[in-house]
Design a protein around this motif. Sequence first.
Motif: not given
Length: 267
Positions: A150-152, A167-168, A173-175, A191-193
């Motif tokens: 959930e990236q939460r 909280f989100s 970020s998604t990673n 890790r994505a950016t």
Amino acid sequence: NLITLEDGRVYLKGGVTETNVAAYPDATGGLAYTGTTFSTASQVSYETDIAWDGTYLYVSERGSSGAVYRYNTSGVYQNVSWSVASQDNTMQGMVCVGSDFYLCGDQNHKVYKYNSSGVFQSDFSVVSQGSHPNAIAYDGTYLWVLSYGEQRVYKYTTAGVYQNVSFSVQAESTNCHGLTWDGTHFWFSERATDKLFQYTASGVYTGFSFSLASQGTSPYGVVWDGSALWTVDNSSSAAFKYQNQIGVNSVSSGYGLLGQQNYVRIK
């Protein structure tokens, strides 16, 4: 107590930490890589997080040979390790709470507690809140667990009781894979950016982030040691130290202004 920079600026050690950038513009500095690093490749095959117990740094490893390894701040392996694979083959986040260690198990969606000798003590499930826990922090009272699914981030007691607070981090970020608390802010390694992101205690993004890509392209974990941030990177199999540094031009370098220096400019 004076520091004179090459460009002629002179700083006086004030003995206090200033965060009021408007009132004390010259007390600010940039968060930057210090040049301090050490390799974990001889011990760890897949680095997933880094933790601090007040004296030593610990690096966790996932997989069927998953374990925790102890290093001093100079990066010297202390010949101390223990296995965590019996509880979960995909251990991710790790944090020290007193003399105990809490690790996130992605495989079984649980948080596992170990004593200072690495002996398993207990566990609790987080799957009712979020799947695939992959990072964990301690704020002095509560545990905060980051769910990869959930990236939460979810708040728990050390006994595993959910506090109905979350909280989100998905907007930025998604990673995210790493999480730590520095006494004022949360920090997330992503890790994505290949960046670190800073959030307030209430889970609001401050707008501040900076790149880790020059050191490695897979920052899995981050920890605050009381004065600096350490990350552990899986692509380079190494740990890296970042710290506020007087004299860093934080605007042109892109590090942003933190305003947490112990110095005031007097010339």
